[in-house]
Design a protein around this motif. Structure first.
Motif, PDB file in Angstrom:
ATOM      1  N   VAL A  22      -6.038 116.215  30.097  1.00  0.00           N
ATOM      2  CA  VAL A  22      -4.886 116.685  30.868  1.00  0.00           C
ATOM      3  C   VAL A  22      -3.622 116.405  30.070  1.00  0.00           C
ATOM      4  O   VAL A  22      -3.409 115.274  29.610  1.00  0.00           O
ATOM      5  CB  VAL A  22      -4.826 115.991  32.246  1.00  0.00           C
ATOM      6  CG1 VAL A  22      -3.565 116.416  32.992  1.00  0.00           C
ATOM      7  CG2 VAL A  22      -6.062 116.325  33.059  1.00  0.00           C
ATOM      8  N   GLU A  23      -2.784 117.434  29.925  1.00  0.00           N
ATOM      9  CA  GLU A  23      -1.478 117.314  29.276  1.00  0.00           C
ATOM     10  C   GLU A  23      -0.387 117.573  30.301  1.00  0.00           C
ATOM     11  O   GLU A  23      -0.485 118.515  31.098  1.00  0.00           O
ATOM     12  CB  GLU A  23      -1.376 118.307  28.114  1.00  0.00           C
ATOM     13  CG  GLU A  23      -2.399 118.082  27.016  1.00  0.00           C
ATOM     14  CD  GLU A  23      -2.245 119.086  25.880  1.00  0.00           C
ATOM     15  OE1 GLU A  23      -1.254 119.857  25.933  1.00  0.00           O
ATOM     16  OE2 GLU A  23      -3.092 119.107  24.984  1.00  0.00           O
ATOM     17  N   HIS A  24       0.684 116.713  30.263  1.00  0.00           N
ATOM     18  CA  HIS A  24       1.773 116.815  31.236  1.00  0.00           C
ATOM     19  C   HIS A  24       3.053 116.300  30.582  1.00  0.00           C
ATOM     20  O   HIS A  24       3.000 115.414  29.713  1.00  0.00           O
ATOM     21  CB  HIS A  24       1.435 115.993  32.493  1.00  0.00           C
ATOM     22  CG  HIS A  24       2.366 116.238  33.632  1.00  0.00           C
ATOM     23  ND1 HIS A  24       3.442 115.417  33.912  1.00  0.00           N
ATOM     24  CD2 HIS A  24       2.377 117.225  34.570  1.00  0.00           C
ATOM     25  CE1 HIS A  24       4.077 115.882  34.983  1.00  0.00           C
ATOM     26  NE2 HIS A  24       3.449 116.978  35.400  1.00  0.00           N
ATOM     27  N   PRO A  25       4.233 116.827  30.939  1.00  0.00           N
ATOM     28  CA  PRO A  25       5.489 116.357  30.309  1.00  0.00           C
ATOM     29  C   PRO A  25       5.750 114.869  30.504  1.00  0.00           C
ATOM     30  O   PRO A  25       6.440 114.254  29.689  1.00  0.00           O
ATOM     31  CB  PRO A  25       6.559 117.208  31.006  1.00  0.00           C
ATOM     32  CG  PRO A  25       5.844 118.437  31.461  1.00  0.00           C
ATOM     33  CD  PRO A  25       4.469 117.992  31.801  1.00  0.00           C
ATOM     34  N   SER A  26       5.232 114.262  31.576  1.00  0.00           N
ATOM     35  CA  SER A  26       5.480 112.839  31.809  1.00  0.00           C
ATOM     36  C   SER A  26       4.592 111.943  30.961  1.00  0.00           C
ATOM     37  O   SER A  26       4.805 110.730  30.932  1.00  0.00           O
ATOM     38  CB  SER A  26       5.256 112.514  33.290  1.00  0.00           C
ATOM     39  OG  SER A  26       3.897 112.739  33.642  1.00  0.00           O
ATOM     40  N   LEU A  27       3.597 112.518  30.291  1.00  0.00           N
ATOM     41  CA  LEU A  27       2.668 111.730  29.498  1.00  0.00           C
ATOM     42  C   LEU A  27       3.048 111.779  28.024  1.00  0.00           C
ATOM     43  O   LEU A  27       3.288 112.871  27.477  1.00  0.00           O
ATOM     44  CB  LEU A  27       1.242 112.251  29.674  1.00  0.00           C
ATOM     45  CG  LEU A  27       0.645 112.169  31.090  1.00  0.00           C
ATOM     46  CD1 LEU A  27      -0.689 112.886  31.146  1.00  0.00           C
ATOM     47  CD2 LEU A  27       0.490 110.718  31.518  1.00  0.00           C
ATOM     48  N   LYS A  78       5.537 120.639  37.838  1.00  0.00           N
ATOM     49  CA  LYS A  78       4.448 121.594  38.045  1.00  0.00           C
ATOM     50  C   LYS A  78       3.699 121.912  36.763  1.00  0.00           C
ATOM     51  O   LYS A  78       2.507 122.237  36.786  1.00  0.00           O
ATOM     52  CB  LYS A  78       5.036 122.866  38.659  1.00  0.00           C
ATOM     53  CG  LYS A  78       4.039 123.948  38.947  1.00  0.00           C
ATOM     54  CD  LYS A  78       4.747 125.153  39.529  1.00  0.00           C
ATOM     55  CE  LYS A  78       3.794 126.322  39.702  1.00  0.00           C
ATOM     56  NZ  LYS A  78       4.464 127.510  40.226  1.00  0.00           N
ATOM     57  N   GLU A  79       4.383 121.805  35.615  1.00  0.00           N
ATOM     58  CA  GLU A  79       3.773 122.203  34.356  1.00  0.00           C
ATOM     59  C   GLU A  79       2.652 121.238  33.972  1.00  0.00           C
ATOM     60  O   GLU A  79       2.914 120.059  33.701  1.00  0.00           O
ATOM     61  CB  GLU A  79       4.814 122.246  33.226  1.00  0.00           C
ATOM     62  CG  GLU A  79       5.902 123.279  33.432  1.00  0.00           C
ATOM     63  CD  GLU A  79       6.966 122.824  34.417  1.00  0.00           C
ATOM     64  OE1 GLU A  79       6.918 121.638  34.812  1.00  0.00           O
ATOM     65  OE2 GLU A  79       7.812 123.635  34.818  1.00  0.00           O
ATOM     66  N   ILE A  80       1.434 121.729  33.940  1.00  0.00           N
ATOM     67  CA  ILE A  80       0.283 120.916  33.584  1.00  0.00           C
ATOM     68  C   ILE A  80      -0.758 121.809  32.934  1.00  0.00           C
ATOM     69  O   ILE A  80      -0.886 122.999  33.291  1.00  0.00           O
ATOM     70  CB  ILE A  80      -0.305 120.194  34.823  1.00  0.00           C
ATOM     71  CG1 ILE A  80      -1.327 119.134  34.401  1.00  0.00           C
ATOM     72  CG2 ILE A  80      -0.911 121.173  35.794  1.00  0.00           C
ATOM     73  CD1 ILE A  80      -1.773 118.249  35.531  1.00  0.00           C
TER      74      ILE A  80
END
Length: 631
Positions: A418-423, A328-330
């Motif tokens: 866009v920043e995301h933990p998977s990136l 969910k964190e984005i």
């Protein structure tokens, strides 16, 4: 002259060359004693070999006198056209095929055979040997066949091996497709057949079913490639040790080529091991796929869509989507990059607090202080709607509402990051803003009024601009002297803070970056060369105006006073008064141009006035006559 005795006695009356030409047009024939023979069958040769095409003479006296001998070799194409490849005449040799030759000693012995070295596919065809031994003539035709041996290769893939290549026998695993490749052969006609040699049986079985062929493909050098496939299936009648063969037959081969392989039936233990390995590989692949793709759920960012063109100071909407992310964190950041400016953060959204930040001044204040004083933020509002699907993946529908300014935001770039933990690194998309000014309230510019004959060192001119709605207006003065090829900007006036063509003050000239100024001029719709029409001079000459501040070069003192008022119909009016101090030596006959630029104008408006500087109060007869000529 008579041919009843079979002999043509024309050797002394008809020149040798004319008789030879008559022979070429007559085809195959024989005159009495001379007989020309070739080879009954075709001459076979492999590409690259040296070939001799036979042509033997009989019925003549040996040794031959080469002075009365003429030989012509020609080749006939498929369309029936013949062209000469070798000619012997008057004891001279002439060859059109490189390397082809005949020997004088062989010719004296009645041997007119043609030798061709390094034969190629293009040399294949029918060769015609025409011979004249004055006064007799005859001819013969021989055929040359050129061949290229095929290269063969057997390919068989089984579950217990990766790849098998070569003509030798091989122990392989389960039955499967076998490929027989035949390449680089000529001519195209080739025969490929599959046979099976069963264990304990001397005869072979031809395999016609489950056999397919590809269409022959032509290579650049004229050779061909073809592939045959045999699809093997498990069969209880096949015994371990049965041999399968691919047999290739071609014109260039003296013996057939046979490629063999053996397919034994696998044991149950081998089948179990293979199945176990397959299941293990599938489990490993699914695990890696889950960890790297499904578990991480990297977000997919779409392109920015919305209004293609946005009106000046009107609200426009841009939208984009972020899909297929699991965590969910984005965080979504929106940046603005104006021309010749740094990238500014204008809005940001974080899913952890579900709050939208609008133009956080604490984030961008330090950036604003680094830029020009006239830099302002773009008015923007961002909305984000996040939803979750039944697969556990999230989706964000994002939109921003912006109110751009034509003079600062046209050509600017909106960047969504866009920043995301998977990136490992943020992903971003961008879009260039296209801002235009609605055509309303175009200004009307009057002619420049003033004295026709200007006394030396003093004059006053006036001009009026009316009926424009938007208050933003720019007025520029240009001067073009008679012996000067340039149009100089001598004064500029701007109604509000907007990019001007030139800053007349010394501080403005030294504080602005030339590159940034050129970009601002381009954003405002200016060109570096402005058209000036010599209306007052009575012609349509267009002069280029160079954007140069010539305030120190022209040395023409000028002052312009502009008074802007608002009329009853809510439009604006400008009264312009221009005070000049012209010099009769440099400014007599010069052209003064007034340029008016406004957002409602597609191109700037121009008005012109010719400076007629005189000494005293009235012009002389010569100047009055010159004025009439100019008009």
């Amino acid at each position: 002259m008579s041919l009843t005795d079979g002999r043509m006695r024309i050797g002394q009356k008809i020149p040798h060359v004319i008789f030879f030409l008559l022979l070429l047009g007559s085809g195959d024939f024989q005159v009495r004693g001379l007989t020309v023979t070739g080879k009954d069958g075709p001459t076979e040769a492999l590409r690259g070999e040296d070939v001799t095409i036979p042509c033997l003479l009989s019925g003549v006296l040996i040794p031959l006198n080469l002075q009365i001998l003429s030989v012509r070799w020609s080749r006939r194409l498929q369309n029936g056209t013949e062209y000469t490849i070798y000619q012997f005449h008057d004891s001279h040799h002439q060859s059109s095929r490189p390397g082809s030759h005949m020997n004088d000693r062989d010719l004296q012995q009645g041997n007119a055979s043609l030798s061709i070295p390094n034969i190629q596919i293009t040399d294949e065809g029918d060769y015609h040997c025409s011979v004249i031994v004055t006064p007799d003539a005859d001819s013969a035709t021989s055929t040359l066949h050129v061949s290229v041996k095929p290269q063969t290769n057997l390919i068989y893939r089984g579950l217990n091996e990766a790849l098998y290549l070569g003509p030798a026998s091989c122990e392989v695993g389960y039955p499967g497709p076998a490929f027989c490749e035949v390449s680089n052969f000529y001519p195209e006609e080739v025969k490929i057949r599959w046979v099976k040699h069963s264990k304990g049986i001397t005869t072979s079985t031809s395999l016609d079913e489950d056999v397919s062929f590809t269409t022959p493909l032509r290579n650049r050098d004229g050779t061909f490639n073809v592939t045959s496939m045999l699809n093997l299936r498990p069969d209880s009648r096949d015994e371990p040790g049965d041999i399968f063969s691919c047999i290739v037959t071609h014109r260039s081969l003296k013996e057939e080529i046979s490629l063999n392989f053996t397919v034994p039936r696998p044991s149950p233990v081998v089948v179990i091991i293979i199945l176990a390995l397959l299941v293990l590989c599938i489990v490993v692949l699914l695990t890696i796929l889950w960890k790297k793709c499904l578990r991480k759920g990297e977000p997919s960012l779409s392109e920015i869509s919305g209004d293609g063109r946005i009106p000046h100071m009107k609200r426009g909407t841009l939208t984009w989507q972020i899909t297929n992310f699991i965590k969910k964190e984005i965080q979504i950041n929106v940046y603005l990059k104006r021309r010749n400016d740094i990238k500014l953060l204008i809005s940001s959204w974080d899913s952890t607090d579900w709050k939208i930040s609008y133009n956080d001044s604490s984030n961008v204040l330090s950036l604003l202080e680094k830029g020009a004083k006239c830099r302002t933020l773009l008015s923007v509002e961002m909305e984000v709607e996040m939803t979750k699907s039944w697969t556990g993946k999230y989706k964000c529908l994002c939109s921003i509402s912006i109110t751009p300014d034509k003079y600062t935001d046209d050509g600017a770039v909106i960047v969504v990051e866009v920043e995301h933990p998977s990136l490992k690194w943020p992903v971003s998309v961008r879009r260039t803003l296209n801002v235009y000014s609605p055509v309303v309230g175009k200004p009307v510019v009057s002619d420049i009024s003033g004295e026709m004959w200007i006394p030396h060192m003093k004059t006053t001119l006036s001009c009026q601009i009316t009926k424009f709605k938007l208050k933003k207006l720019q007025i520029n003065l240009y001067l073009k002297r008679c012996n000067d090829m340039k149009n100089h900007l001598i004064h500029s006036w701007v109604s509000v803070d907007r990019p001007s063509r030139k800053d007349n003050t010394a501080a403005g000239r030294h504080s602005r970056d030339p590159i940034e100024e050129d970009s601002l001029l381009e954003d405002a719709g200016y060109d570096t060369m402005l058209p000036v029409e010599m209306e007052d001079a009575g012609n349509d000459t267009i002069l280029p105006v160079e954007m140069e501040d010539a305030g120190n070069d022209t040395k023409l003192p000028v002052e312009m006073e502009v008074k802007m008022t608002k009329t009853e119909d809510e439009s604006y009016k400008c009264d312009c008064t221009i005070s000049l101090t012209p010099n009769i030596d440099t400014d007599d006959g010069a052209v003064l141009a007034v340029e008016v630029d406004h957002a409602a104008l597609e191109w700037p408006e121009y008005k012109y006035h010719i400076l007629n500087v005189i000494k005293g109060d009235k012009p002389g007869l010569w100047r009055r006559w010159k004025k009439r000529v100019i008009k």
